[in-house]
Scaffold this motif. Sequence first.
Motif, short mmCIF file in Angstrom:
data_model
loop_
_atom_site.label_atom_id
_atom_site.label_comp_id
_atom_site.label_asym_id
_atom_site.label_seq_id
_atom_site.Cartn_x
_atom_site.Cartn_y
_atom_site.Cartn_z
N VAL A 166 48.65 31.48 28.00
CA VAL A 166 48.25 30.56 29.08
C VAL A 166 48.59 31.16 30.44
O VAL A 166 47.76 31.20 31.35
N LEU A 167 49.81 31.63 30.58
CA LEU A 167 50.26 32.16 31.87
C LEU A 167 49.49 33.41 32.26
O LEU A 167 49.07 33.57 33.41
N GLY A 168 49.29 34.32 31.30
CA GLY A 168 48.57 35.55 31.61
C GLY A 168 47.13 35.29 32.02
O GLY A 168 46.63 35.87 33.00
N MET A 169 46.43 34.41 31.30
CA MET A 169 45.04 34.12 31.63
C MET A 169 44.93 33.38 32.95
O MET A 169 44.02 33.65 33.76
N ARG A 170 45.83 32.45 33.22
CA ARG A 170 45.80 31.71 34.48
C ARG A 170 45.99 32.66 35.66
O ARG A 170 45.26 32.57 36.66
N ASN A 171 46.96 33.55 35.58
CA ASN A 171 47.20 34.48 36.68
C ASN A 171 46.01 35.41 36.93
O ASN A 171 45.67 35.70 38.07
N MET A 172 45.38 35.86 35.85
CA MET A 172 44.21 36.72 36.01
C MET A 172 43.04 35.94 36.59
O MET A 172 42.25 36.48 37.38
N MET A 173 42.90 34.68 36.22
CA MET A 173 41.83 33.85 36.78
C MET A 173 42.02 33.67 38.28
O MET A 173 41.04 33.73 39.05
N LEU A 174 43.24 33.48 38.73
CA LEU A 174 43.49 33.32 40.16
C LEU A 174 43.11 34.59 40.91
O LEU A 174 42.63 34.53 42.05
N THR A 175 43.32 35.74 40.30
CA THR A 175 42.94 37.01 40.93
C THR A 175 41.43 37.19 40.96
O THR A 175 40.84 37.58 41.98
N VAL A 176 40.78 36.87 39.83
CA VAL A 176 39.33 37.07 39.72
C VAL A 176 38.57 36.11 40.63
O VAL A 176 37.54 36.48 41.20
N LEU A 177 39.04 34.90 40.78
CA LEU A 177 38.32 33.91 41.59
C LEU A 177 38.23 34.28 43.06
O LEU A 177 37.40 33.73 43.79
N ASP A 178 39.05 35.22 43.51
CA ASP A 178 38.98 35.68 44.89
C ASP A 178 38.02 36.86 45.08
O ASP A 178 37.85 37.35 46.20
N GLU A 179 37.40 37.31 43.99
CA GLU A 179 36.47 38.45 44.09
C GLU A 179 35.15 38.01 44.72
O GLU A 179 34.74 36.84 44.64
N ASP A 180 34.46 39.00 45.30
CA ASP A 180 33.21 38.71 46.02
C ASP A 180 32.11 38.24 45.09
O ASP A 180 31.29 37.39 45.47
N TYR A 181 32.05 38.80 43.88
CA TYR A 181 30.94 38.44 43.00
C TYR A 181 31.02 36.98 42.56
O TYR A 181 30.00 36.36 42.24
N ILE A 182 32.23 36.40 42.52
CA ILE A 182 32.35 34.98 42.21
C ILE A 182 31.80 34.15 43.36
O ILE A 182 31.07 33.17 43.16
N THR A 183 32.11 34.58 44.58
CA THR A 183 31.59 33.87 45.76
C THR A 183 30.07 33.96 45.82
O THR A 183 29.38 32.97 46.13
N VAL A 184 29.53 35.15 45.49
CA VAL A 184 28.07 35.32 45.50
C VAL A 184 27.41 34.44 44.44
O VAL A 184 26.39 33.79 44.70
N ALA A 185 28.00 34.39 43.26
CA ALA A 185 27.44 33.57 42.18
C ALA A 185 27.43 32.10 42.56
O ALA A 185 26.45 31.38 42.31
N ASN A 214 35.77 38.41 32.95
CA ASN A 214 36.51 39.51 33.56
C ASN A 214 38.01 39.30 33.49
O ASN A 214 38.77 40.26 33.36
N ALA A 215 38.44 38.06 33.57
CA ALA A 215 39.87 37.79 33.53
C ALA A 215 40.46 38.03 32.14
O ALA A 215 41.66 38.31 32.02
N VAL A 216 39.64 37.94 31.11
CA VAL A 216 40.16 38.07 29.74
C VAL A 216 40.40 39.52 29.35
O VAL A 216 41.07 39.79 28.34
N LEU A 217 39.89 40.48 30.13
CA LEU A 217 40.00 41.89 29.74
C LEU A 217 41.44 42.35 29.52
O LEU A 217 41.73 42.99 28.51
N PRO A 218 42.38 42.05 30.45
CA PRO A 218 43.78 42.47 30.16
C PRO A 218 44.36 41.79 28.94
O PRO A 218 45.28 42.32 28.31
N GLN A 219 43.85 40.60 28.61
CA GLN A 219 44.36 39.89 27.43
C GLN A 219 43.94 40.58 26.13
O GLN A 219 44.62 40.44 25.11
N ILE A 220 42.81 41.30 26.19
CA ILE A 220 42.28 41.92 24.97
C ILE A 220 43.26 42.93 24.41
O ILE A 220 43.50 42.98 23.19
N GLN A 221 43.84 43.78 25.28
CA GLN A 221 44.77 44.78 24.80
C GLN A 221 46.00 44.14 24.18
O GLN A 221 46.48 44.57 23.13
N SER A 222 46.52 43.10 24.82
CA SER A 222 47.68 42.40 24.27
C SER A 222 47.34 41.75 22.93
O SER A 222 48.15 41.77 22.00
#
Length: 348
Positions: free
Chosen positions: A229-248, A266-274
């Motif tokens: 939960v914590l890992g995905m939430r933190n990655m979502m907060l980072t991804v939501l500030d990206e330009d492509y999210i704003t464009v979409a 995109n946020a789930v990618l770091p979770q895949i390795q774990s």
Amino acid sequence: MDPTLVGTTATVAERGGIRVPWRFIVGRAAFYLFTAWAAITINFFLPRMMKGDAVDAYMARSQGQLPPEAEKALRALFGLDKSVPLWQQYFDYWGRLLHGDLGLSISTGMAPVGQAIASALPWTLGLVGVATIISFLVGTVLGAVIGWRRGGRLDALVPVTTFMGTVPYFWLGLIFIAVFSTIMGWFPAGHAYEVGVETGWNTEFIGQVISHAALPVITIVIASIGGWVLGMRNMMLTVLDEDYITVAQAKGMPNKRVLWRYAARNAVLPQIQSFALALGFIVGGTIVMEMVFSYPGIGLLLLSATNAKDYALMQGIFLVLVLAVLVANILADIAYAILDPRTRQTEA
């Protein structure tokens, strides 16, 4: 064609097709082969660096009832003959390994190592595997929703799940046994099934297996879901500030599509390795959990082999563990290439 990708390098890659990254594949294959060789080599030498061995422990338990000739025969049988040089034992070990012979387990009544592992492995895969997959899926989805609705009421779940993750597995398991088994009587306290039940694909046995595995699965899920939960939430907060999210969002796409198609993907990618590493270590089991619930898994088998200094069984379990981790990493690489087109472009 995805409107958010128009004019990007991804469009060029999509039009021209995906080139097969043979250099990357060969490099990865060489890396994994070297890793497997190094792990198997360490697997051979490490138990032999311990004080004593399985034959010494077996002779001590016999309390002098076996003649010295029996010790010599046992050492020859288990490849522990001290008169044979260590390098020769190493090559003999590789020869037996390549022929699928993992040796005999002295702690399980001279049963083949493969048979001992095969009898315990399904229990661990069924218990820890199901619990790991459930905790990953629920934690990732919940973390994505919490990150998308940042600042909302769901944020209160983050400290709660994180706190539950700090509680040791065995302590949480003992609490659950006391509450849900002893006091309420909802679940059995331990073991995989009741004594006297006919094993096989019948309704009674399957029901017994599910009821006995429910409490350990719940314990593992609750204790491990906080990290996902914590890992995905933190990655979502980072991804939501990206330009492509704003464009979409500016193009008027539905929020659900932006959430799952772009942000969460995109946020789930770091979770895949774990997750891949977690799947690999499923084979190792959760020794403490299997001890608390008296569950006949691979972790409890490894503990018994270690106490008996059963080299052959220890090596067999470690070999299966290493191969599982390597396969999990290969699957993680494939998942990265599928989920992230940029990976395919770079590698091509």
